[in-house]
Design a protein around this motif. Structure first.
Motif, PDB file in Angstrom:
ATOM      1  N   VAL A  50      -5.155   7.068  -7.791  1.00  0.00           N
ATOM      2  CA  VAL A  50      -5.341   6.020  -8.801  1.00  0.00           C
ATOM      3  C   VAL A  50      -4.269   6.146  -9.874  1.00  0.00           C
ATOM      4  O   VAL A  50      -3.865   7.250 -10.243  1.00  0.00           O
ATOM      5  CB  VAL A  50      -6.746   6.139  -9.430  1.00  0.00           C
ATOM      6  CG1 VAL A  50      -6.940   5.086 -10.502  1.00  0.00           C
ATOM      7  CG2 VAL A  50      -7.808   6.017  -8.348  1.00  0.00           C
ATOM      8  N   LYS A  51      -3.809   5.007 -10.347  1.00  0.00           N
ATOM      9  CA  LYS A  51      -2.779   5.008 -11.388  1.00  0.00           C
ATOM     10  C   LYS A  51      -3.319   5.583 -12.697  1.00  0.00           C
ATOM     11  O   LYS A  51      -4.506   5.452 -13.004  1.00  0.00           O
ATOM     12  CB  LYS A  51      -2.288   3.574 -11.642  1.00  0.00           C
ATOM     13  CG  LYS A  51      -1.593   2.947 -10.434  1.00  0.00           C
ATOM     14  CD  LYS A  51      -1.095   1.539 -10.736  1.00  0.00           C
ATOM     15  CE  LYS A  51      -0.471   0.928  -9.473  1.00  0.00           C
ATOM     16  NZ  LYS A  51       0.073  -0.418  -9.701  1.00  0.00           N
ATOM     17  N   ARG A 328      -9.392   7.244 -13.042  1.00  0.00           N
ATOM     18  CA  ARG A 328      -8.698   8.493 -12.715  1.00  0.00           C
ATOM     19  C   ARG A 328      -9.530   9.698 -13.146  1.00  0.00           C
ATOM     20  O   ARG A 328      -9.510  10.730 -12.488  1.00  0.00           O
ATOM     21  CB  ARG A 328      -7.323   8.523 -13.385  1.00  0.00           C
ATOM     22  CG  ARG A 328      -6.486   9.727 -12.957  1.00  0.00           C
ATOM     23  CD  ARG A 328      -5.006   9.430 -12.851  1.00  0.00           C
ATOM     24  NE  ARG A 328      -4.273  10.640 -12.523  1.00  0.00           N
ATOM     25  CZ  ARG A 328      -3.346  10.737 -11.577  1.00  0.00           C
ATOM     26  NH1 ARG A 328      -3.015   9.661 -10.875  1.00  0.00           N
ATOM     27  NH2 ARG A 328      -2.725  11.869 -11.340  1.00  0.00           N
ATOM     28  N   THR A 329     -10.241   9.555 -14.216  1.00  0.00           N
ATOM     29  CA  THR A 329     -10.937  10.701 -14.793  1.00  0.00           C
ATOM     30  C   THR A 329     -12.440  10.671 -14.551  1.00  0.00           C
ATOM     31  O   THR A 329     -13.086  11.718 -14.570  1.00  0.00           O
ATOM     32  CB  THR A 329     -10.699  10.750 -16.314  1.00  0.00           C
ATOM     33  OG1 THR A 329     -11.028   9.456 -16.857  1.00  0.00           O
ATOM     34  CG2 THR A 329      -9.243  11.056 -16.620  1.00  0.00           C
ATOM     35  N   ASP A 330     -13.013   9.516 -14.319  1.00  0.00           N
ATOM     36  CA  ASP A 330     -14.473   9.405 -14.217  1.00  0.00           C
ATOM     37  C   ASP A 330     -14.828   9.126 -12.756  1.00  0.00           C
ATOM     38  O   ASP A 330     -14.515   8.051 -12.216  1.00  0.00           O
ATOM     39  CB  ASP A 330     -14.941   8.267 -15.135  1.00  0.00           C
ATOM     40  CG  ASP A 330     -16.451   8.052 -15.084  1.00  0.00           C
ATOM     41  OD1 ASP A 330     -17.057   8.262 -14.015  1.00  0.00           O
ATOM     42  OD2 ASP A 330     -17.014   7.661 -16.115  1.00  0.00           O
ATOM     43  N   ILE A 331     -15.496  10.071 -12.147  1.00  0.00           N
ATOM     44  CA  ILE A 331     -15.771   9.925 -10.715  1.00  0.00           C
ATOM     45  C   ILE A 331     -16.691   8.735 -10.451  1.00  0.00           C
ATOM     46  O   ILE A 331     -16.582   8.053  -9.427  1.00  0.00           O
ATOM     47  CB  ILE A 331     -16.339  11.246 -10.129  1.00  0.00           C
ATOM     48  CG1 ILE A 331     -16.377  11.157  -8.601  1.00  0.00           C
ATOM     49  CG2 ILE A 331     -17.708  11.561 -10.690  1.00  0.00           C
ATOM     50  CD1 ILE A 331     -16.533  12.496  -7.930  1.00  0.00           C
ATOM     51  N   GLY A 332     -17.564   8.452 -11.398  1.00  0.00           N
ATOM     52  CA  GLY A 332     -18.457   7.297 -11.252  1.00  0.00           C
ATOM     53  C   GLY A 332     -17.663   6.006 -11.205  1.00  0.00           C
ATOM     54  O   GLY A 332     -17.877   5.142 -10.351  1.00  0.00           O
ATOM     55  N   HIS A 333     -16.713   5.869 -12.131  1.00  0.00           N
ATOM     56  CA  HIS A 333     -15.851   4.685 -12.115  1.00  0.00           C
ATOM     57  C   HIS A 333     -15.074   4.606 -10.803  1.00  0.00           C
ATOM     58  O   HIS A 333     -14.927   3.533 -10.220  1.00  0.00           O
ATOM     59  CB  HIS A 333     -14.869   4.738 -13.290  1.00  0.00           C
ATOM     60  CG  HIS A 333     -15.435   4.218 -14.578  1.00  0.00           C
ATOM     61  ND1 HIS A 333     -14.674   3.665 -15.562  1.00  0.00           N
ATOM     62  CD2 HIS A 333     -16.722   4.163 -15.032  1.00  0.00           C
ATOM     63  CE1 HIS A 333     -15.447   3.308 -16.581  1.00  0.00           C
ATOM     64  NE2 HIS A 333     -16.684   3.611 -16.284  1.00  0.00           N
ATOM     65  N   ARG A 334     -14.604   5.758 -10.360  1.00  0.00           N
ATOM     66  CA  ARG A 334     -13.782   5.745  -9.165  1.00  0.00           C
ATOM     67  C   ARG A 334     -14.609   5.350  -7.941  1.00  0.00           C
ATOM     68  O   ARG A 334     -14.163   4.585  -7.095  1.00  0.00           O
ATOM     69  CB  ARG A 334     -13.122   7.104  -8.971  1.00  0.00           C
ATOM     70  CG  ARG A 334     -11.986   7.084  -7.964  1.00  0.00           C
ATOM     71  CD  ARG A 334     -11.049   8.249  -8.150  1.00  0.00           C
ATOM     72  NE  ARG A 334     -11.691   9.532  -7.968  1.00  0.00           N
ATOM     73  CZ  ARG A 334     -11.871  10.444  -8.926  1.00  0.00           C
ATOM     74  NH1 ARG A 334     -11.453  10.206 -10.164  1.00  0.00           N
ATOM     75  NH2 ARG A 334     -12.455  11.595  -8.661  1.00  0.00           N
ATOM     76  N   GLU A 335     -15.828   5.865  -7.894  1.00  0.00           N
ATOM     77  CA  GLU A 335     -16.696   5.483  -6.771  1.00  0.00           C
ATOM     78  C   GLU A 335     -17.017   3.984  -6.823  1.00  0.00           C
ATOM     79  O   GLU A 335     -17.081   3.311  -5.800  1.00  0.00           O
ATOM     80  CB  GLU A 335     -17.980   6.314  -6.797  1.00  0.00           C
ATOM     81  CG  GLU A 335     -17.739   7.737  -6.336  1.00  0.00           C
ATOM     82  CD  GLU A 335     -18.941   8.638  -6.531  1.00  0.00           C
ATOM     83  OE1 GLU A 335     -18.857   9.813  -6.151  1.00  0.00           O
ATOM     84  OE2 GLU A 335     -19.968   8.170  -7.081  1.00  0.00           O
TER      85      GLU A 335
END
Lengths: 799, 799
Positions: A50-51, A328-335
């Protein structure tokens, strides 16, 4: 509002195909905003995929993609020649995605290949240092419109449609953009479109409801009010509304069929009427039709995250840019991002190599029918040179300089008339109701003003196919011309000098577009944007202070030097020479400032060509020395030239032994150093002309600071004294105007006296005499309400 | 469309009176255009009675006069507090005539007395050298609007109506003006008008059918289309059409009664609903009403010559300016002029002394109810100072300079919030949907965005009485604010820096208005027009090239020096100090450019006040010498200041014996000579700061040429080297942006090295090192997609 019986019915399979194509474009759009790697989601998203900086505008993108996919179907079905103008230009990922899906992107940028590696490059480059901009930009194949500064989509679309009878311009108008003044006026462009010789514009007002932080006005008025507004603008509105993709696909497909049938019918009617009329010896114009337009109401950020961290995103202003900000930093956002991207079912869309699956590829048209590859969107490819009359044929005969007179723009009018005659399909003259006022009426010997609304007896030269476009909106004149030029045609915008500032910001954007295209190899050069500014500051004495502003030159020269040219021809023949040059040029913004009132003429055509080619030069007959002068009188602009010559005449009479050199400047950019501008005069030549130590009195058309700005690096700059417009004006006489600004001949003589140390006691006497002449001139004006003919009738005396 | 049963019926006597008053105004209008003498036509017109230069616009004038006369009746009948905004401002003679008929003219200009001598003066002065301009102008009592540059009448009218609940603003929109973008957007202002706390605007679209040479678009679309357009804009249109005066008088009088009843009813409903709601503890907002508007269709040049020399004039575009052009030399024209003037039956209108007969005088209201004497049209008379919070209370604490950081506009937001709290009736914050984006969200702690259209759950701070006005139109923001200021209130326009160019031309006109009012004794000073430009060129890296333009400063400084102020506060506390100063000022155009992103802070509040008071000064802590420097590093703007300080830090480390002086400039006009601008620094002081012979590396926020333009007369100008925006940009990182334009710290160090001769061999080494740092910075950015934190995290090191 939607016609219940569309001419064609789209099958379920058609709609599935469209939906798949739309999902593919949406997938690629999200990928561009977010991903550095793992473009096909072959593995779960990790932080490094992710950027770090997430830049882009998601909110408008699904709507843009939806229209693109639906347009693809009808283009193929009907073999349409279509252009896509993106009002919400910040939805860059969408248009890039579609160009990629259509293969155009890889054709012009081979590194962004049609495989997984290319998709990775596509994603990475977006809004990335060294990559591509976040908006639809010159770099985007298929675009003639940036859309970063909102307001100009519809007027660009109309400009593209003029004289392209087979072209359909789809124009997406964002509901934010719809609040701008230029856009609000642009709807009326339909009164200037000829259904016989022009193409069609299909406006789609996309109501996604919100701007950056606010609802959009047109999304919050009742539907009947909005429908009335569109009918009042002269359109037949068709509404497509929904948030269920399948339902919206059905509505939009059916609506597109209906409106395209209507457009075809309007064109057929009008064109048949002309053909029939022609066969009977008289055309019967059809009444102005209510062209269809579409109101598309779908959620902002449609198909994106409904909620993020418990806050609603889809369908609100929060979807404007990047819905998930911490991927990039929040796994919840990334999921959540991964679920979002997988919701488009990429495995159905792309094969193992990353290519769009063949059944989806089949939806897109091929070759030049692809909107991303339509040659009209790269107008230089279609550009044909103007067939030019020989400008020398329009020359004003010159017996002796500064004795005869003519209207410079009046003379130019004859030349432009013949340009129009020879180029009936590729040249237009724009002006805000000022073409006659600007003395270009000769063009009406051969053409009319474009007008498709009602006419009455007594109207002056109105016709649907007129080559002159007049509307009381500088924005529309500018926007139409930009659209016309960007699609490979030619034109001139004639305007009152003061009011060209109305389009300052549009000029900025066009200059930026040109600057950027210069480094894009696949973009072919287009015709220059030519301004003829007249009714200028020194001769708006009748309208007064509000009409007096010469600052447009200051504005344009902040743009890149390789783009901007400024010309101040002092008389008719120099104007002809300059105009011919500008009309042949490419990729410039040419600003010509010239007078319309009868004014003295100076140069024969041969002299004018020579002078304009040099851009500036000594007028030996006006000075008193062939050698080193005591003082240099320089001038740029018709009125400053007149005052300078009259001052030179006074000096010749009163101080016959004073060695005066007179220099006239046509090409203002010559004043800059050659390091600053391609036209810049080398220092050695500049010093030879302006000396390195003699006083230079420079009479300038515009604000004096501009000359200083251009010349501050020159050797003799400390001795340069500039007179020009110092923001003094009102309704008064022409000579009072120059006196108000200390540009008059008497004041120029005083300026010389004050700067030539060798004059001794004669200086005081002459200064006194000049001051008295000024007082007398003013007294005459105040008493009689007009200038003293002894002044205004001045010509160069026979000696 | 006209309601057949008006609430009142105007008697025949009323209508006769109105007709007489109209004839008087028309007579005086024609007299102004034509006559030098014989104002009451006591003798047959002779050549010497007629002006030599005939300047003025007759075409629109009878319509303006008609509305004025009819308004007078209803003002008296209803005791209205009414303002007259003249879109067709070139119809100057009409508004001057009415001010004269109302006696206001003679009150403010005693030489134009209410007798035959005064009438002679009135006629003579019009469009005459030393007299008054041809347009409605600042010189015209009752005017807040020039109308020379068309497009802004309606937006000015709304600006005047905001927070003036008792005011009725009649706004005449010409059908030419109606074609402009700004006017087309202005109709939607009704979605931002609160019927409870704002006044009413009554737009009159005057269709006289023609512009200078063309028909007007809105005059040539079917009436049902026009009615739909107006309903679509949210109005209830009322049509008055005719060319028979008696008939039009009847229609217009009845229509005015109807629409004024409607306006009263809308206001009563809304205000009662609020009062009722308040008494129940909750206001119940009424749905947005369809405010009435009038379409007045009368002939252009009505009551003037029907034909001249066999050509039709009245009712055609030929009536635009002066219908009879040879009245001095052609006896036929002169006789026709006399017949025309006598057709108004002046002997019935004026008594033997030249005074308006008493029965006609009785039609006009008295005192402040006269539209020409309404104090709102001379807003400075109503201006009340802002109740100001102490800006020092919002100071960001500074421990050491260049170590902490804050968002400058974020801090300012708190201050503006409290300005709003303390001035609920006289301060508005305008912005094109960017107030939150510009980090001023603190204002929403106390107020909302003005919004009278529909609302939905999830909307952010919308309310009819909001103090923040957001619409996606810089034209509307500017126009509303101008109208608001001109009627005696205060405000700030916050805008993306690049897009403020959209209103360049409006700024010109406001600057000209202010310049002119400075020499009109009866015009009281108004609050300054304050711009807060942010999201500026250096931090629009996300939107890219289209959003990057710092040239507005260049534009405004062409205006008169006494009007224009430009401030570039480098951090939060300096921004507070500057903003406080600007909000207290009068009659200026203040341009403040400040950053919104978190940025280093430098000065304590006391230091900030001192620095801003001086306008520029040395920052001793940043330099390495108290004495004569080897080099001066100057800077203006937040990002250039950051880069300059970082460069100074590098120089301190690498060349510890190099004597560096750092100067920061807040008040850009200090750079000019004191002869050019009231803020100009005396040469002696300038030389003391910038030295007379040392290299000066100037890091500037905008285009470098601007600094040269301001400083070219300074002693040390030959050694001044300016870095700034050179029109390079795209979507990239902040540090890449400064590198693209050679404004970065490393390049500034290289600039120093290149210009300080004494560095010897260390120069080459250091230059090489700086070049490597630049390459490394770019490589990091291209690889990671973000700036190197080692660069962006720079603060002033503790030493």
């Amino acid at each position: 509002m939607l016609d219940p019986t569309p001419a064609r019915t789209c099958t379920r399979a058609d709609l599935d195909l469209i939906d798949g194509y739309w999902r593919a474009a949406n997938y690629l759009s999200v990928g561009q905003i977010y991903l550095l790697d793992n473009p096909l989601l072959r593995e779960p998203l990790r932080a490094e995929h992710v950027k770090r900086r997430l830049l882009g505008h998601w909110g408008t993108t699904p709507g843009l993609n939806l229209l693109y996919a639906h347009m693809n179907r009808v283009i193929k079905e009907r073999d349409l020649n279509a252009l896509y103008v993106t009002g919400p230009g910040h939805g860059g990922p969408g248009l890039v995605a579609n160009a990629y899906l259509e293969r155009t992107y890889s054709e012009v940028y081979p590194a962004v290949s049609r495989d997984e590696e290319g998709m990775r490059a596509l994603f990475r480059q977006f809004s990335f240092p060294g990559g591509i901009p976040s908006h639809v930009a010159p770099e985007t194949p298929g675009s003639i419109h940036e859309g970063g500064e909102l307001g100009y989509a519809l007027v660009h679309a109309y400009g593209a449609a003029f004289d392209n009878p087979d072209l359909l311009v789809l124009c997406v108008v964002g509901d934010g953009e719809a609040e701008t003044g230029p856009l609000a006026a642009s709807w009326h462009s339909n009164k200037f479109l000829n259904p016989v010789t022009d193409g069609a514009v299909l406006p789609v007002l996309h109501l996604n409801g919100y701007k950056i932080a606010n609802p959009a006005v047109l999304a919050r008025i009742p539907q009947d009010e909005l429908a009335a507004l569109m009918r009042g603008y002269g359109y037949a509105p068709h509404f497509v509304t929904g948030d269920d993709p399948a339902d919206v696909h059905r509505q939009l497909a059916a609506t597109l069929d209906v409106v395209l049938d209507k457009i075809a019918a309007i064109q057929d009617d009008a064109r048949r009427a002309r053909t029939d009329g022609a066969s009977r010896g008289a055309a019967t114009p059809t009444p102005r039709a209510a062209w269809p337009m579409i109101v598309l109401r779908t959620p902002k950020g449609w198909t994106g995250p409904k909620q993020v961290d418990g806050v609603q995103i889809e369908g609100t202003w929060r979807a404007h840019q990047v819905p998930l900000t911490a991927t990039r930093t929040d796994i919840g956002h990334r999921e959540q991002l991964e679920r979002w991207m997988r919701s488009y079912r990429p495995e159905e869309l792309f094969d193992a190599t990353g290519q769009l699956v063949p059944q989806l590829q089949a939806l897109a048209p091929a070759g030049n029918r692809r909107m991303s590859a339509n040659p009209h969107a790269n107008g230089g490819r279609l550009l044909r040179d103007l067939v030019m009359p020989d400008f020398r044929d329009y020359a004003v005969p010159i017996d002796r300089p500064a004795t005869g007179s003519s209207s410079a723009t009046g003379v130019l009018g004859g030349f432009l008339r013949d340009v129009i005659i020879r180029n009936p399909d590729r040249f237009r003259l724009m002006g805000p109701d000022e073409t006659a006022s600007n003395r270009l009426s000769a063009v009406f010997d051969t053409t009319d003003r474009a007008w498709d609304a009602a006419t009455l007896p007594g109207d002056d030269h109105l016709a649907p196919d007129g080559r002159v476009m007049e509307v009381l909106s500088e924005h529309l004149c500018q926007g139409w011309l930009e659209g016309y030029l960007l699609t490979g045609r030619h034109g001139v915008f004639n305007c009152y000098e003061a009011f060209i500032h109305i389009v300052d910001s549009m000029v900025n954007q066009h200059a930026k577009w040109l600057k950027t295209t210069r480094s894009i190899p696949w973009r072919a050069p287009i015709a220059s944007l030519n301004y003829l500014l007249t009714s200028h500051v020194w001769r708006q004495d009748n309208n007064g202070f509000s009409h007096q502003d010469p600052g447009f030159i200051d504005h344009v020269i902040n743009k890149k030097a390789e783009i901007v040219r400024v010309y101040l021809p002092p008389d008719s023949n120099t104007l002809l020479s300059v105009a011919d040059h500008c009309l042949r040029s490419r990729d410039y913004i040419n600003v010509i400032v010239a007078g319309k009132q009868p004014a003295l003429t100076y140069l024969t055509m041969d002299e004018a060509i020579d002078h304009c080619t040099r851009g500036l030069g000594v007028w030996p007959w006006a000075g008193t020395t062939d050698g080193e002068p005591d003082v240099v009188l320089a001038c740029a602009g018709d009125i400053p030239t007149l005052e300078t010559l009259a001052a030179a005449d006074l000096l010749r009479s009163c101080l016959p032994d004073l060695k005066v050199r007179v220099i006239n400047v046509v090409d203002l950019m010559r004043l800059q150093p050659e390091t600053e501008h391609p036209h810049g005069l080398p220092d050695r030549e500049f010093d030879a002309l302006f000396t390195s130590d003699k006083p230079v009195i420079f009479a300038f058309h515009g604000y004096p600071a501009l000359v200083h700005r251009l010349t501050y690096r020159r050797t003799n700059h400390p001795n340069l004294h500039v007179r020009g417009y110092k923001e003094e004006g009102t309704t008064t006489t022409p000579f009072d105007m120059v006196m108000l600004n200390d540009l008059d001949r008497f004041h120029l003589v005083i300026d010389v006296i004050d700067r030539v140390p060798s004059l001794g006691s004669r200086a005081a006497v002459l200064r006194q005499r000049m001051a008295e002449r000024r007082l007398a001139a003013r007294a005459h004006t105040r008493q009689h309400g007009e200038d003293d003919p002894a002044i205004t009738g001045w010509t160069w005396p026979a000696r």
